[in-house]
Design a protein around this motif. Structure first.
Motif, PDB file in Angstrom:
ATOM      1  N   UNK A 120      63.171  29.853  16.812  1.00 18.26           N
ATOM      2  CA  UNK A 120      63.261  30.932  17.264  1.00 18.26           C
ATOM      3  C   UNK A 120      64.809  31.673  17.693  1.00 18.26           C
ATOM      4  N   UNK A 121      65.914  31.268  16.750  1.00 20.92           N
ATOM      5  CA  UNK A 121      67.041  31.516  17.069  1.00 20.92           C
ATOM      6  C   UNK A 121      67.379  32.811  16.356  1.00 20.92           C
ATOM      7  N   UNK A 122      68.453  33.590  16.583  1.00 18.51           N
ATOM      8  CA  UNK A 122      68.881  34.746  16.048  1.00 18.51           C
ATOM      9  C   UNK A 122      70.405  34.426  15.468  1.00 18.51           C
ATOM     10  N   UNK A 123      70.705  35.259  14.515  1.00 21.31           N
ATOM     11  CA  UNK A 123      72.015  35.207  13.872  1.00 21.31           C
ATOM     12  C   UNK A 123      72.932  35.425  15.116  1.00 21.31           C
ATOM     13  N   UNK A 124      72.717  36.282  16.092  1.00 21.08           N
ATOM     14  CA  UNK A 124      73.522  36.544  17.109  1.00 21.08           C
ATOM     15  C   UNK A 124      73.836  35.151  17.976  1.00 21.08           C
ATOM     16  N   UNK A 125      73.076  34.483  18.489  1.00 18.78           N
ATOM     17  CA  UNK A 125      72.974  33.119  19.033  1.00 18.78           C
ATOM     18  C   UNK A 125      73.808  32.301  18.224  1.00 18.78           C
ATOM     19  N   UNK A 166      73.380  22.772  15.978  1.00 21.53           N
ATOM     20  CA  UNK A 166      74.160  21.715  15.255  1.00 21.53           C
ATOM     21  C   UNK A 166      73.651  21.358  13.945  1.00 21.53           C
ATOM     22  N   UNK A 167      72.435  21.093  13.979  1.00 23.53           N
ATOM     23  CA  UNK A 167      71.531  20.842  12.789  1.00 23.53           C
ATOM     24  C   UNK A 167      71.814  22.077  11.835  1.00 23.53           C
ATOM     25  N   UNK A 168      71.694  23.262  12.372  1.00 22.88           N
ATOM     26  CA  UNK A 168      71.710  24.310  11.223  1.00 22.88           C
ATOM     27  C   UNK A 168      73.144  24.386  10.590  1.00 22.88           C
ATOM     28  N   UNK A 169      74.171  24.156  11.387  1.00 25.93           N
ATOM     29  CA  UNK A 169      75.569  24.212  10.917  1.00 25.93           C
ATOM     30  C   UNK A 169      75.693  23.175   9.833  1.00 25.93           C
ATOM     31  N   UNK A 170      75.023  21.773  10.216  1.00 23.03           N
ATOM     32  CA  UNK A 170      75.082  20.811   9.079  1.00 23.03           C
ATOM     33  C   UNK A 170      74.557  21.091   7.801  1.00 23.03           C
ATOM     34  N   UNK A 212      83.464  30.483   9.434  1.00 24.26           N
ATOM     35  CA  UNK A 212      82.983  31.556   9.092  1.00 24.26           C
ATOM     36  C   UNK A 212      82.627  32.612  10.341  1.00 24.26           C
ATOM     37  N   UNK A 213      82.931  34.030  10.454  1.00 22.91           N
ATOM     38  CA  UNK A 213      82.449  34.865  11.357  1.00 22.91           C
ATOM     39  C   UNK A 213      81.069  34.899  11.641  1.00 22.91           C
ATOM     40  N   UNK A 263      71.307  31.624   4.288  1.00 19.07           N
ATOM     41  CA  UNK A 263      70.708  30.541   3.180  1.00 19.07           C
ATOM     42  C   UNK A 263      69.188  30.327   3.596  1.00 19.07           C
ATOM     43  N   UNK A 264      68.318  29.908   2.501  1.00 21.62           N
ATOM     44  CA  UNK A 264      67.036  29.812   2.783  1.00 21.62           C
ATOM     45  C   UNK A 264      66.665  28.521   3.825  1.00 21.62           C
ATOM     46  N   UNK A 265      67.353  27.459   3.725  1.00 26.14           N
ATOM     47  CA  UNK A 265      67.258  26.320   4.760  1.00 26.14           C
ATOM     48  C   UNK A 265      67.374  26.896   5.924  1.00 26.14           C
ATOM     49  N   UNK A 266      68.517  27.536   6.264  1.00 27.06           N
ATOM     50  CA  UNK A 266      68.930  27.998   7.406  1.00 27.06           C
ATOM     51  C   UNK A 266      67.822  29.050   8.003  1.00 27.06           C
ATOM     52  N   UNK A 267      67.361  29.735   7.430  1.00 28.01           N
ATOM     53  CA  UNK A 267      66.408  30.781   7.651  1.00 28.01           C
ATOM     54  C   UNK A 267      65.225  30.105   8.377  1.00 28.01           C
ATOM     55  N   UNK A 268      64.644  29.155   7.520  1.00 26.97           N
ATOM     56  CA  UNK A 268      63.313  28.185   8.219  1.00 26.97           C
ATOM     57  C   UNK A 268      63.776  27.784   9.394  1.00 26.97           C
ATOM     58  N   UNK A 269      64.976  27.274   9.637  1.00 27.08           N
ATOM     59  CA  UNK A 269      65.333  26.744  10.946  1.00 27.08           C
ATOM     60  C   UNK A 269      65.323  27.692  12.016  1.00 27.08           C
ATOM     61  N   UNK A 270      65.749  28.587  11.673  1.00 27.13           N
ATOM     62  CA  UNK A 270      65.889  30.103  12.789  1.00 27.13           C
ATOM     63  C   UNK A 270      64.192  30.426  13.076  1.00 27.13           C
ATOM     64  N   UNK A 271      63.459  30.499  12.048  1.00 23.12           N
ATOM     65  CA  UNK A 271      62.087  30.607  12.376  1.00 23.12           C
ATOM     66  C   UNK A 271      61.419  29.752  13.404  1.00 23.12           C
ATOM     67  N   UNK A 272      61.793  28.498  12.925  1.00 24.26           N
ATOM     68  CA  UNK A 272      61.073  27.294  13.861  1.00 24.26           C
ATOM     69  C   UNK A 272      61.476  27.318  15.320  1.00 24.26           C
TER      70      UNK A 272
END
Length: 209
Positions: free
Chosen positions: A109-114, A186-190, A92-93, A98-107
Motif C-alpha cells: 500500500x505504498x505510493x510513488x510519492x512515498x 529497500x526491497x523495491x529499490x533492489x 532517478x528522480x 516496472x511490473x515487479x515494483x507495481x506488485x510490491x506497491x499493491x502489497x
C-alpha cells in the motif's frame, strides 16, 4: 679598463668612503650629551618599527595559510560537485513503472510519492556522507572527524570506488524511520536494480547501482 668601468669603480669607492664618514660622524654625535637623548629616542622607535615588521610577517604567513585552506576547500567543493553530478545521473528522480515494483506497491500500500521521498532522503544521506569524506581534515570538527573514521572503517574491497550508505548514515543525515516499511522500500529499490547490498562485519551496506 674602459673609462666607464673606471668611473663606476671610483663612484663605488667614493660611496663607501662617504658611508664611513657618516658612521664616524654619527659615532661622534653619540658622545655629545645634547644629542644622546635624541639618538636613544630614535633607537626606541626603531625597536617599535621592528616589532611592527614582525607582526606584519606573521600576518602574511597567516594569509598564506588561509589562501592554502581556501584552495583546498575549492578543490573539495569541485569534488563534491562531481559527486552530486554522478548521483544525479545514477539516482532517478522517480521510479520507472516496472511490473515487479507495481506488485510490491499493491502489497505494501505504498505510493510513488512515498518511494520518491525515500529516494530523495537516501540521496541526501549519500551526499552528506561523501561531502565529509572529501572535506579537508584540517577543517573538520570532532563530530565530522568521528564520522570520517567510521566511514573509512565501513569500506571493504567490494565497495571500493562505489557509493554506499548504512543504516547509521540514514539515522544521522535523514528523518527516515528505519522500520519494516523502510525495509520494504529497500526491497523495491533492489528489485528495480537501484540498490544492491554488501554484507560483512555485522553491517549491511546499501550500494547505489
Amino acid at each position: 679598463m674602459a673609462s666607464s668601468d673606471l668611473e663606476q669603480l671610483c663612484s663605488h669607492v667614493n660611496e663607501k668612503i662617504g658611508n664611513i664618514k657618516k658612521t664616524l660622524s654619527l659615532r661622534n654625535c653619540g658622545q655629545e650629551p645634547t644629542l644622546k637623548a635624541v639618538l636613544n629616542k630614535i633607537g626606541d622607535e626603531i625597536i617599535v618599527v621592528n616589532e611592527l615588521l614582525n607582526k606584519l610577517e606573521l600576518e602574511i604567513q597567516y594569509q598564506e595559510q588561509t589562501n592554502n585552506s581556501l584552495k583546498e576547500l575549492c578543490e573539495s567543493l569541485e569534488e563534491d560537485y562531481k559527486d552530486v553530478e554522478h548521483l544525479k545521473e545514477n539516482i532517478p528522480s522517480h521510479l520507472p513503472q516496472v511490473t515487479v515494483a507495481q506488485s510490491w506497491y499493491m502489497k505494501s500500500r505504498l505510493t510513488y510519492g512515498q518511494i520518491n521521498d525515500v529516494i530523495k532522503e537516501m540521496n541526501k544521506a549519500v551526499i552528506s556522507k561523501y561531502k565529509i569524506l572529501h572535506q579537508p581534515k584540517k577543517s573538520m570538527n570532532s563530530v565530522a572527524r568521528n564520522l570520517y573514521h567510521r566511514f573509512i572503517d565501513e569500506e571493504t574491497k567490494d565497495t571500493k570506488g562505489r557509493y554506499f550508505i548504512v543504516e547509521a548514515d540514514i539515522k544521522e543525515f535523514t528523518n527516515l524511520k528505519v522500520d519494516k516499511k523502510f525495509h520494504v522500500l529497500l526491497n523495491i529499490l533492489r528489485h528495480c536494480r537501484r540498490l544492491s547490498e554488501v554484507r560483512g562485519g555485522g553491517l549491511t551496506r546499501y550500494v547505489i547501482t
